[in-house]
Motif scaffolding. Structure first.
Motif, PDB file in Angstrom:
ATOM      1  N   ASP A  87       0.984  -1.210  -0.183  1.00 57.87           N
ATOM      2  CA  ASP A  87      -0.323  -0.463  -0.023  1.00 57.87           C
ATOM      3  C   ASP A  87       0.622   1.360  -0.058  1.00 57.87           C
ATOM      4  O   ASP A  87       1.915   1.624   0.454  1.00 57.87           O
ATOM      5  CB  ASP A  87      -0.973   0.039   1.171  1.00 57.87           C
ATOM      6  CG  ASP A  87      -1.419   1.069   1.647  1.00 57.87           C
ATOM      7  OD1 ASP A  87      -2.635   1.578   0.434  1.00 57.87           O
ATOM      8  OD2 ASP A  87      -1.700   1.841   2.126  1.00 57.87           O
TER       9      ASP A  87
ATOM     10  N   THR B 233       3.121   2.422  -6.086  1.00 62.38           N
ATOM     11  CA  THR B 233       2.374   2.140  -7.890  1.00 62.38           C
ATOM     12  C   THR B 233       2.275   0.548  -7.856  1.00 62.38           C
ATOM     13  O   THR B 233       0.916  -0.047  -7.903  1.00 62.38           O
ATOM     14  CB  THR B 233       3.391   2.195  -8.964  1.00 62.38           C
ATOM     15  OG1 THR B 233       4.201   4.100  -8.683  1.00 62.38           O
ATOM     16  CG2 THR B 233       3.020   2.499 -10.609  1.00 62.38           C
TER      17      THR B 233
ATOM     18  N   SER C  95      -1.487   0.168  -6.068  1.00 63.41           N
ATOM     19  CA  SER C  95      -2.331   0.896  -6.850  1.00 63.41           C
ATOM     20  C   SER C  95      -2.642   0.326  -8.614  1.00 63.41           C
ATOM     21  O   SER C  95      -4.085   0.446  -8.647  1.00 63.41           O
ATOM     22  CB  SER C  95      -1.932   2.587  -6.823  1.00 63.41           C
ATOM     23  OG  SER C  95      -1.107   3.056  -7.588  1.00 63.41           O
ATOM     24  N   GLU C  96      -2.104  -0.406  -9.568  1.00 61.95           N
ATOM     25  CA  GLU C  96      -2.225  -0.648 -10.529  1.00 61.95           C
ATOM     26  C   GLU C  96      -2.755  -2.116 -10.341  1.00 61.95           C
ATOM     27  O   GLU C  96      -3.681  -2.387 -10.884  1.00 61.95           O
ATOM     28  CB  GLU C  96      -0.476  -1.424 -11.335  1.00 61.95           C
ATOM     29  CG  GLU C  96      -0.313   0.581 -11.445  1.00 61.95           C
ATOM     30  CD  GLU C  96       0.975  -0.168 -12.094  1.00 61.95           C
ATOM     31  OE1 GLU C  96       1.516   0.516 -13.251  1.00 61.95           O
ATOM     32  OE2 GLU C  96       1.840  -1.025 -12.433  1.00 61.95           O
TER      33      GLU C  96
ATOM     34  N   HIS D 205      -4.053  -3.690  -7.083  1.00 61.83           N
ATOM     35  CA  HIS D 205      -4.893  -4.013  -5.464  1.00 61.83           C
ATOM     36  C   HIS D 205      -4.276  -5.684  -5.190  1.00 61.83           C
ATOM     37  O   HIS D 205      -5.502  -6.234  -4.612  1.00 61.83           O
ATOM     38  CB  HIS D 205      -6.023  -3.823  -6.246  1.00 61.83           C
ATOM     39  CG  HIS D 205      -6.194  -3.009  -6.615  1.00 61.83           C
ATOM     40  ND1 HIS D 205      -5.827  -1.233  -6.110  1.00 61.83           N
ATOM     41  CD2 HIS D 205      -7.280  -2.048  -7.856  1.00 61.83           C
ATOM     42  CE1 HIS D 205      -6.704  -0.256  -6.610  1.00 61.83           C
ATOM     43  NE2 HIS D 205      -7.102  -0.853  -7.789  1.00 61.83           N
TER      44      HIS D 205
END
Length: 551
Positions: A172, A175, A178-179, A181
């Motif tokens: 978390d 990058t 976020s791409e 999960h």
């Protein structure tokens, strides 16, 4: 449609900032193809790329001698190192064999572990590598292909130096998360292996995020104990003070902390074979030839003749050669630096610092107090056995002579140097003395750091063999019967550790010895055996030597 992933696996090191970027790289890089500054968004970095060439492999001659075929197989090892300054740190991304081109002295030791403590899922760990921080040479790597919780690795919460952990991690703030999960497998040690973005701007952002993660509190992590014992890097702010205290202790001055001799890991296998060890190039006066289980006093006397400001330099330059004979002439192997032969401890701001195998380690203050409390309680279990005065004779078999002296008392039997042989222990010392209540007594003169660990190891081996190997218990009975025809012995339930030269006190045991003692007590309880302690009345070796010369 699966999400687009811009991240690729990478290994990253963190280094203390403040230097020109080229200073973080070793000077003798081979096969350099590119070595120049690069621009990463708004950050000026540096890129080193090349290939290392190897000629004929080392095993080629063996193949040729066996078959006649000349195996000319040159090798190529590509490498790349990308240096990226972010805040007060410099990050080094390494590819191929690039990790070999970073100046190791500048690496932030344990950076990857600090990330792992905060982000690894302790229910899904893949492997843990560790080293015992004591006078043994034990290194361990435990892995679970399907993953395991932390309890499955059976780690000690103290005295175990964790060097690398792999497992599923929460990414978390980076990058990759976020791409996708998703979590990802990372390898955490001095470096950190994880997926990092291909975009320069995103990379710099992720590197800054790594520092923020490492700076977060760790009080809720089950891996917090990993940070309790760490090797100090060579630029630690306390090293000048620690070195000064060690130099003071080497000269025999008290007040800075306990000093002792400890066998280096490389010499452990030679303990039983060594007749003496010879110390070369230590001050004036020529070589020192010392008995393998003594010598601290003689070394301290020699250091006392050296100016305190020069003692650590002498400690580094002096060499120790193990010898087969007692005269120090028949060398057993390659000499080792004297700096690896000392153990020292000192306390600064309630934290304990240990000098061990030539390196400095820090042990957290809460950790030390926890150990001390456990050992203090354990040492209250005192034995009622009686021991005569131990007057050292100066002989090589002094301990055996004392055990025979103890056995002259009614009900006591001497089994010292009378080894048992079992399928798993071809040379097993069940005990030194059998007490009147069938207590198994292990006797030791605690003149050096390794003596306590040797005592604990001896007792543990005997206890486990007597419980697990029928041959051990049978031979114990035979040895007792051979000394007393009217006596039989049941399965022993009490082990007594009897020592001279110092009292059983938490203040007289090194932290690592305290840890070993706690481990021994835990195993004894599992074997349904009781551990007790006795203090032998004694005359110091120095006083006994003076008395012999005066007689």
């Amino acid at each position: 449609m699966p999400p687009r992933i811009s991240c690729q696996p990478c290994t990253v090191y963190r280094l203390e900032g403040g230097l020109d970027l080229v200073e973080y790289l070793i000077a003798e890089a081979d096969g350099v193809e590119y070595d120049a500054p690069v621009r990463l968004g708004d950050v000026d970095g540096h890129l080193l790329v090349g290939t290392r060439h190897t000629e004929r492999p080392q095993w080629a001659d063996h193949v040729q001698s066996l078959t006649g075929y000349d195996a000319e197989l040159p090798g190529v090892q590509p490498y790349a190192v990308l240096l990226v300054p972010v805040g007060r740190w410099v990050f080094a991304l390494t590819f191929g064999s690039g990790h070999q081109l970073i100046e190791d002295d500048l690496v932030d030791q344990g950076f990857g572990l600090m990330f792992g403590i905060r982000r690894l899922d302790t229910e899904r760990l893949g492997s843990i590598a560790s080293a015992a921080l004591d006078v043994s040479a034990r290194l361990s790597l435990t892995s679970f292909p399907g993953g395991s919780d932390l309890a499955g690795f059976r780690l000690e919460p103290f005295g175990e130096l964790i060097t690398r952990v792999t497992g599923s991690a929460n990414l978390d703030g980076l990058t990759y998360e976020s791409e996708t999960h998703r979590r990802h497998q990372v390898r955490a040690g001095n470096s950190l292996s994880l997926p990092l973005p291909s975009s320069a701007h995103a990379l710099v952002k992720d590197l800054a995020a790594l520092t923020r993660i490492v700076d977060q509190p760790d009080e809720h992590s089950a891996l917090r104990f990993v940070a309790q014992t760490r090797k100090l890097d060579r630029h630690h702010r306390l090293l000048p003070l620690l070195r000064a205290r060690l130099a003071t202790a080497l000269g025999g001055e008290t007040g800075t902390g306990p000093l002792a001799l400890a066998w280096p890991n490389t010499e452990i296998r030679d303990i039983e074979s060594a007749g003496s060890f010879r110390v070369n190039r230590l001050g004036r006066g020529g070589p020192l030839v010392l008995a393998p289980h003594e010598g601290l006093g003689d070394l301290v006397d020699r250091f006392a003749t050296i100016d305190p400001s020069a003692r650590l330099d002498q400690l580094r330059k002096a060499q120790v050669a193990m010898c087969f004979d007692t005269a120090g002439r028949a060398d057993m192997g390659t000499p080792t630096s004297l700096r690896k032969w000392f153990a020292f401890e000192t306390t600064i701001d309630n934290a304990r610092y240990c000098y061990h195998q030539g390196e400095w380690f820090r042990i957290g203050e809460g950790f030390v107090e926890q150990i001390r409390d456990q050992v203090t309680e354990l040492l209250t279990h005192r034995s009622d056995l009686q021991f005569p005065l131990w007057l050292p004779t100066g002989a090589q078999d002094d301990e055996h002579r004392y055990c025979e002296q103890v056995a002259r008392q009614p009900g006591y039997l001497c089994l010292d140097q009378d080894f048992a042989r079992t399928p798993f222990n071809p040379r097993l010392e069940l005990c030194d003395i059998v007490g009147p209540g069938d207590e198994l007594v292990h006797v030791k003169w605690l003149g050096r750091a390794t003596a306590a660990s040797h005592l604990f190891t001896q007792a543990l081996a005997a206890a486990e063999s007597l419980r697990e190997e029928p041959e051990a218990l049978q031979q114990l009975g035979q040895k007792v019967l051979a000394r007393d025809r009217n006596r039989t012995i049941a399965t022993p339930s009490t082990f007594v550790l009897a020592i001279a030269d110092r009292p059983w006190s938490v203040d007289h045991l090194f932290t690592m010895s305290q840890i070993s003692l706690i481990r021994l007590d835990r195993v004894m309880r599992q074997l349904r055996m009781r551990l007790e302690f006795a203090e032998i009345p004694f005359v110091s070796k120095k006083e006994a030597k003076l008395a012999r010369h005066a007689a």
